[in-house]
Design a protein around this motif. Structure first.
Motif, short mmCIF file in Angstrom:
data_model
loop_
_atom_site.label_atom_id
_atom_site.label_comp_id
_atom_site.label_asym_id
_atom_site.label_seq_id
_atom_site.Cartn_x
_atom_site.Cartn_y
_atom_site.Cartn_z
N CYS A 43 0.83 -1.22 0.00
CA CYS A 43 0.00 0.00 0.00
C CYS A 43 0.86 1.26 0.00
O CYS A 43 1.94 1.29 0.58
N THR A 47 -2.48 6.12 1.38
CA THR A 47 -3.62 5.25 1.65
C THR A 47 -3.59 4.77 3.09
O THR A 47 -4.62 4.76 3.78
N LEU A 69 -9.86 -1.00 -0.64
CA LEU A 69 -9.40 0.38 -0.45
C LEU A 69 -10.34 1.30 -1.23
O LEU A 69 -10.41 1.25 -2.46
N THR A 74 -7.29 6.31 -2.39
CA THR A 74 -6.25 5.77 -3.27
C THR A 74 -5.81 6.79 -4.30
O THR A 74 -6.58 7.69 -4.68
N GLY A 166 -2.68 -1.46 -8.28
CA GLY A 166 -3.63 -0.44 -8.69
C GLY A 166 -3.14 0.39 -9.86
O GLY A 166 -3.58 1.51 -10.07
#
Length: 191
Positions: A43, A47, A69, A74, A166
């Motif tokens: 992460c 975040t 999340l 994010t 992500g």
């Protein structure tokens, strides 16, 4: 930071140095849990700063293995799935939750004043910890970089790593592949 302006990934021995150092800090349970989320779940620190208890705990108060999340916390405002099932991460979070000061905020991590960390203040805290642990060139992004690099080196498909990170582009994920000096020396010795 390396010469490309990226945070350095850390080796296993550096990870142990960081864990040993964090055990000596005033808020060791909190600081170790913050580090563990970046290192073992990949992460971003921004975040981590914005995680709430509802994000990480189920309705019975147990740690979730899979954390959704929220897009509000994010980069890129995307909903991302994070995996909080690594044993070191789980133990660190459990230790932190036992000692967490219950303030007026629902954030998982609170400052000594009982308020939520901003992404910037948490980033600065972790930078100080890396520096005090003697890990020059590391920053709050080093844990994430190490996590993603390890996944790639261990044969996890780059598309899967991109999803975990992500990232919108696999090209971004490729920048997380890190090879340290010892690996390169070994590779060249075997050519």
């Amino acid at each position: 930071m390396n010469n490309e302006g990226q945070a350095l990934a850390i080796s296993e021995s550096q990870h142990q140095e960081m864990m040993d150092y964090l055990a000596t800090t005033r808020y060791s349970a909190r600081d170790t849990a913050i580090y563990a989320i970046t290192r073992f779940a990949g992460c971003r620190i921004g975040t981590v700063a914005q995680l709430t208890l509802d994000d990480i705990l189920d309705s019975e108060g147990h740690l979730k293995d899979v954390v959704i999340l929220r897009s509000k916390i994010t980069k890129g405002s995307k909903t991302i799935t994070a995996y909080f099932n690594h044993p070191v991460l789980r133990q660190a979070l459990e230790n932190h939750l036992k000692t967490r000061r219950s303030g007026k905020v629902e954030n998982v991590f609170v400052s000594q004043k009982g308020s939520a960390f901003s992404p910037n203040s948490l980033s600065q805290l972790m930078l100080r910890h890396y520096n005090r642990a003697g890990l020059e060139g590391c920053s709050s992004h080093s844990g994430r970089r190490t996590c993603l690099s390890h996944l790639l080196k261990n044969g996890v498909d780059i598309v899967a790593v991109s999803k975990i990170a992500g990232h919108s582009s696999i090209a971004t994920t490729q920048r997380y592949i890190h090879h340290d000096q010892d690996e390169l020396l070994a590779a060249m010795a075997n050519t």
